[in-house]
Design a protein around this motif. Structure first.
Motif, PDB file in Angstrom:
ATOM      1  N   ILE A  48      53.394  79.050  43.216  1.00 12.65           N
ATOM      2  CA  ILE A  48      54.329  78.681  42.040  1.00 12.65           C
ATOM      3  C   ILE A  48      55.393  78.055  42.419  1.00 12.65           C
ATOM      4  CG2 ILE A  48      52.838  79.442  39.977  1.00 12.65           C
ATOM      5  CD1 ILE A  48      55.792  80.672  40.603  1.00 12.65           C
ATOM      6  N   GLY A  49      55.997  77.890  43.880  1.00 12.70           N
ATOM      7  CA  GLY A  49      57.039  77.168  44.531  1.00 12.70           C
ATOM      8  C   GLY A  49      57.467  77.878  45.969  1.00 12.70           C
ATOM      9  N   PHE A  50      58.188  76.737  46.884  1.00  9.25           N
ATOM     10  CA  PHE A  50      58.156  77.613  48.173  1.00  9.25           C
ATOM     11  C   PHE A  50      59.684  78.015  48.206  1.00  9.25           C
ATOM     12  CE2 PHE A  50      61.159  74.601  50.276  1.00  9.25           C
ATOM     13  CZ  PHE A  50      60.418  72.997  49.988  1.00  9.25           C
ATOM     14  N   TYR A  51      60.015  78.913  49.449  1.00 14.38           N
ATOM     15  CA  TYR A  51      60.963  78.829  49.833  1.00 14.38           C
ATOM     16  C   TYR A  51      61.467  78.371  51.119  1.00 14.38           C
ATOM     17  CZ  TYR A  51      58.929  82.313  47.351  1.00 14.38           C
ATOM     18  OH  TYR A  51      58.247  83.360  46.110  1.00 14.38           O
ATOM     19  N   ALA A  77      66.370  81.301  59.115  1.00 14.99           N
ATOM     20  CA  ALA A  77      67.901  80.919  58.243  1.00 14.99           C
ATOM     21  C   ALA A  77      67.943  79.247  58.353  1.00 14.99           C
ATOM     22  CB  ALA A  77      69.446  81.430  58.739  1.00 14.99           C
ATOM     23  N   GLY A  78      67.507  78.458  57.282  1.00  7.59           N
ATOM     24  CA  GLY A  78      66.800  76.738  57.463  1.00  7.59           C
ATOM     25  C   GLY A  78      65.387  76.610  57.209  1.00  7.59           C
ATOM     26  N   GLU A  79      64.848  77.353  57.833  1.00  9.78           N
ATOM     27  CA  GLU A  79      63.789  77.250  58.014  1.00  9.78           C
ATOM     28  C   GLU A  79      62.748  77.482  56.834  1.00  9.78           C
ATOM     29  OE1 GLU A  79      61.843  77.693  61.912  1.00  9.78           O
ATOM     30  OE2 GLU A  79      62.643  79.198  61.131  1.00  9.78           O
ATOM     31  N   PRO A  80      61.691  76.433  55.342  1.00  6.22           N
ATOM     32  CA  PRO A  80      61.584  76.586  54.412  1.00  6.22           C
ATOM     33  C   PRO A  80      59.669  77.262  55.026  1.00  6.22           C
ATOM     34  CG  PRO A  80      60.484  74.003  55.928  1.00  6.22           C
ATOM     35  CD  PRO A  80      61.442  74.906  56.452  1.00  6.22           C
ATOM     36  N   PHE A  81      59.198  78.495  53.979  1.00  9.94           N
ATOM     37  CA  PHE A  81      57.638  78.618  53.993  1.00  9.94           C
ATOM     38  C   PHE A  81      56.753  78.572  52.830  1.00  9.94           C
ATOM     39  CE2 PHE A  81      58.552  83.072  52.100  1.00  9.94           C
ATOM     40  CZ  PHE A  81      59.847  82.655  52.276  1.00  9.94           C
ATOM     41  N   GLY A  82      55.811  78.180  52.762  1.00  8.15           N
ATOM     42  CA  GLY A  82      55.180  78.848  51.168  1.00  8.15           C
ATOM     43  C   GLY A  82      55.400  76.949  50.674  1.00  8.15           C
ATOM     44  N   GLU A  83      54.468  76.144  51.725  1.00  5.32           N
ATOM     45  CA  GLU A  83      54.813  74.609  51.045  1.00  5.32           C
ATOM     46  C   GLU A  83      52.828  74.266  50.810  1.00  5.32           C
ATOM     47  OE1 GLU A  83      55.322  75.362  54.067  1.00  5.32           O
ATOM     48  OE2 GLU A  83      57.130  74.569  54.668  1.00  5.32           O
ATOM     49  N   LEU A  99      61.998  90.566  57.678  1.00  3.47           N
ATOM     50  CA  LEU A  99      61.522  91.532  58.454  1.00  3.47           C
ATOM     51  C   LEU A  99      63.305  92.288  58.379  1.00  3.47           C
ATOM     52  CD1 LEU A  99      60.011  89.461  61.655  1.00  3.47           C
ATOM     53  CD2 LEU A  99      59.464  91.838  60.248  1.00  3.47           C
ATOM     54  N   SER A 100      64.322  91.822  57.822  1.00  2.00           N
ATOM     55  CA  SER A 100      65.385  92.096  58.052  1.00  2.00           C
ATOM     56  C   SER A 100      66.069  91.932  56.431  1.00  2.00           C
ATOM     57  CB  SER A 100      66.707  91.277  58.833  1.00  2.00           C
ATOM     58  OG  SER A 100      66.365  89.736  58.101  1.00  2.00           O
ATOM     59  N   ASP A 101      67.103  92.310  55.677  1.00  2.00           N
ATOM     60  CA  ASP A 101      67.573  91.888  55.008  1.00  2.00           C
ATOM     61  C   ASP A 101      67.797  90.724  54.811  1.00  2.00           C
ATOM     62  OD1 ASP A 101      68.197  94.299  53.953  1.00  2.00           O
ATOM     63  OD2 ASP A 101      70.460  94.422  53.630  1.00  2.00           O
ATOM     64  N   ALA A 102      67.761  90.099  53.195  1.00  2.00           N
ATOM     65  CA  ALA A 102      67.399  88.831  53.467  1.00  2.00           C
ATOM     66  C   ALA A 102      67.363  87.384  52.299  1.00  2.00           C
ATOM     67  CB  ALA A 102      66.103  87.857  53.918  1.00  2.00           C
ATOM     68  N   GLU A 103      68.601  86.502  52.821  1.00  2.00           N
ATOM     69  CA  GLU A 103      68.789  85.956  50.914  1.00  2.00           C
ATOM     70  C   GLU A 103      68.098  84.260  51.115  1.00  2.00           C
ATOM     71  OE1 GLU A 103      70.871  85.728  47.776  1.00  2.00           O
ATOM     72  OE2 GLU A 103      71.576  86.963  49.533  1.00  2.00           O
ATOM     73  N   LEU A 104      67.628  83.978  50.229  1.00  2.00           N
ATOM     74  CA  LEU A 104      65.773  82.769  50.310  1.00  2.00           C
ATOM     75  C   LEU A 104      66.100  82.024  49.181  1.00  2.00           C
ATOM     76  CD1 LEU A 104      62.658  84.666  50.946  1.00  2.00           C
ATOM     77  CD2 LEU A 104      64.079  84.160  51.998  1.00  2.00           C
ATOM     78  N   TYR A 105      66.016  80.655  49.187  1.00  2.00           N
ATOM     79  CA  TYR A 105      65.925  80.274  47.970  1.00  2.00           C
ATOM     80  C   TYR A 105      64.863  79.501  47.351  1.00  2.00           C
ATOM     81  CZ  TYR A 105      71.420  78.967  49.247  1.00  2.00           C
ATOM     82  OH  TYR A 105      72.486  79.370  49.564  1.00  2.00           O
ATOM     83  N   PHE A 106      64.796  79.570  46.270  1.00  2.00           N
ATOM     84  CA  PHE A 106      62.940  79.725  45.625  1.00  2.00           C
ATOM     85  C   PHE A 106      63.228  78.267  45.415  1.00  2.00           C
ATOM     86  CE2 PHE A 106      60.052  79.079  42.249  1.00  2.00           C
ATOM     87  CZ  PHE A 106      59.415  79.566  42.613  1.00  2.00           C
TER      88      PHE A 106
END
Lengths: 221, 221
Positions: A48-51, A77-83, A99-106
Motif C-alpha cells: 500500500i506504499g513504499f518506504y 540511509a536515503g534509500e527507498p524500498f518496496g516500490e 538489521l538495526s534499530d531504524a527510522e523509516l518514512y512511509f
DNA sequence: TTTTGTTTTTGATCTAGGTCAAAGAAAGAA
DNA sequence: TTCTTTCTTTGACCTAGATCAAAAACAAAA
C-alpha cells in the motif's frame, strides 16, 4: 519537519527537486520507528506504499521452504524500498526486516502516484532508481550463476572499497553470516574462503575489518 | 505507419495511451531488421536508446570470462529492452542477441525522455514495466540460489503453462540448450533432469512439446 | 567479572551438478 | 535425398560447496 526534507533532498530519489516539491513530498511521508530485527513486511503482503530509510539498515530477502534465506538488497540511509507494488500490481515480492534499530518514512501509494504524475522530474528520478536497481540485480545474477564463492566475495570487497573510498582496508557493515546470505553461500563456506584468501596473502581479517593486502590479486578471482 | 502504432498500442509500455500520443511515439521509432544470431549490443556499449520487439525473439545475457553464459531475459513481440541506460547512466549492463530473425523498433534516448517528461501516463507505464522486471529478477535470484535445478525447471514449466494457458502440455519456444542457460545450468544436466522427471511420471518429453502428466507433483519440486 | 547468548571457525562427510568425450537425432542446405 | 551442421542425450568422473556437529571467540547483560 525541516530535518525531514533535508534528508529527502540528499536521496537519489528526491535529488534536485525544488524546495516546493520537497515540502509536498515531506507532507505525505509518515515517520515510523522499528527496533532491530523487526519485520516491516512479508512477501505476499499487499503493497500500500513504499518506504525510505532515514537511518538504520534494512534487508530485503527471500526464504526457501526449508528456511534458507537469500538477501536481495541491504538498504541504508536515503534509500527507498518496496516500490515495486506501487507501480506494478499489489503484493510485495520479498520480505523486509531491520538489521538495526531504524527510522523509516512511509509513503502511501495513492498520494505518491499523484505526486509522480504531477512532477515529471520526480518520475524521472524514480525511473533512475529502478534502473539502477535492475543494474544491481543483473550483477547479482551474474555473480550467483557465473562466479564461484571466492569471486563473489572478491567483487563484494571491491564494491566496499569503492563505497568506502579506501584502497587499504574495508569494514564489513553486517555480520559475516548475513554477508554469506547476501553472497548466496553458507556462513561456514564463507569463513573458509576468508581463511583461504588470508593464506594466499590477499587479505588479512581482523574481526569486521578486512585489510586489503593485494588489490590486484583480488581482481583475478 | 498505421501498423506500427497498432503494435505499439498492444504493448504494456504504450498501453492505454491516446492515439495522439501513440503517433508521436511512433514518429520517433526507427524500424530495424536483424537476422538470427545477430548482436544488437554488447555489455559496456553506450546506451543511446532502447528497443522494442516488433516480431522475433531476443535474449539478454551475461557471459563469464571462460565463455559460460547466463540468460537474464528472453523478449518477444511487444516487449521493450535496453531501457536501463536511458534512465540511469550510460553503458548497457548485458549483451543482446537475436534468437530468430527479428524486427525491432529503436527509440533514441533524448527524444524518448522528452516524451516521458511530457506524458505522465507514459512515465507511469514505464515505471510499471521496470517494476515488473524487478519482480521477475527477484524470482530469478530466488530460483538460482534457493532451488535446485529440478525446482527451477518445474517453475519454468508452470510459468509456460500459465503463459500458454494449457494444463495438459506446453511447447518450449527455445532450444533446450538455451533453456539450460536461462535456468543457470548445463545442457547435460537439464537433459538428465528431463529424463528423471519422465521416469517419475511427472511429464513426457516429445521433442519441444512437454506433456504435463502430474501438475501437482510438479508443484512439489 | 561471571554468565548467557550470539557469531565465527574448524573438522568430517556427502552429493548435486559441472566437465569432458562421444554417440545419436533433428533440421537445414545443397 | 544426401550431406552438414546444430541439438540433445548418455556415460564416466570429479569437485565446489552444502550440511552436521561441536568447539572457540565475542559481545552484551547481570
Amino acid at each position: 519537519m525541516q530535518k525531514k526534507s533535508e534528508l529527502l533532498a540528499t536521496s537519489l530519489l528526491f535529488n534536485g527537486l525544488p524546495a516546493e516539491q520537497l515540502s509536498k513530498i515531506a507532507a505525505i511521508a509518515v515517520g515510523k520507528h522499528y527496533p532491530k530485527g523487526a519485520t516491516i513486511f512479508h512477501e505476499g503482503d499487499p503493497g500500500i506504499g513504499f518506504y525510505l530509510v532515514a537511518n538504520g539498515k534494512v534487508k530485503i530477502f527471500k526464504t526457501s521452504f526449508d528456511g534458507k534465506e537469500q538477501i536481495l538488497h541491504i538498504f541504508g540511509a536515503g534509500e527507498p524500498f518496496g516500490e515495486v507494488p506501487v507501480f506494478y500490481g499489489s503484493p510485495f515480492p520479498a520480505n523486509a526486516t531491520t538489521l538495526s534499530d531504524a527510522e523509516l518514512y512511509f509513503f502511501p501509494r495513492n498520494e505518491f502516484v499523484d505526486l509522480v504524475t504531477a512532477t515529471p522530474s520526480l518520475a524521472l528520478n524514480m525511473l533512475a532508481v529502478l534502473a539502477l536497481r535492475l543494474r544491481r540485480f543483473a550483477a547479482q545474477i551474474e555473480n550467483l550463476s557465473l562466479k564461484e564463492v571466492p569471486g563473489r566475495l572478491a567483487s563484494h570487497l571491491r564494491y566496499l572499497m569503492e563505497e568506502q573510498k579506501r584502497r587499504d582496508k574495508v569494514v564489513l557493515d553486517i555480520p559475516k553470516g548475513q554477508l554469506a546470505s547476501l553472497l548466496g553461500t553458507s556462513a561456514e563456506t564463507l569463513s573458509r574462503i576468508f581463511g583461504k584468501m588470508s593464506e594466499d596473502g590477499l587479505i588479512r581479517v581482523e574481526g569486521k575489518t578486512i585489510v586489503i593486502l593485494d588489490p590486484n590479486g583480488l581482481q583475478e578471482h
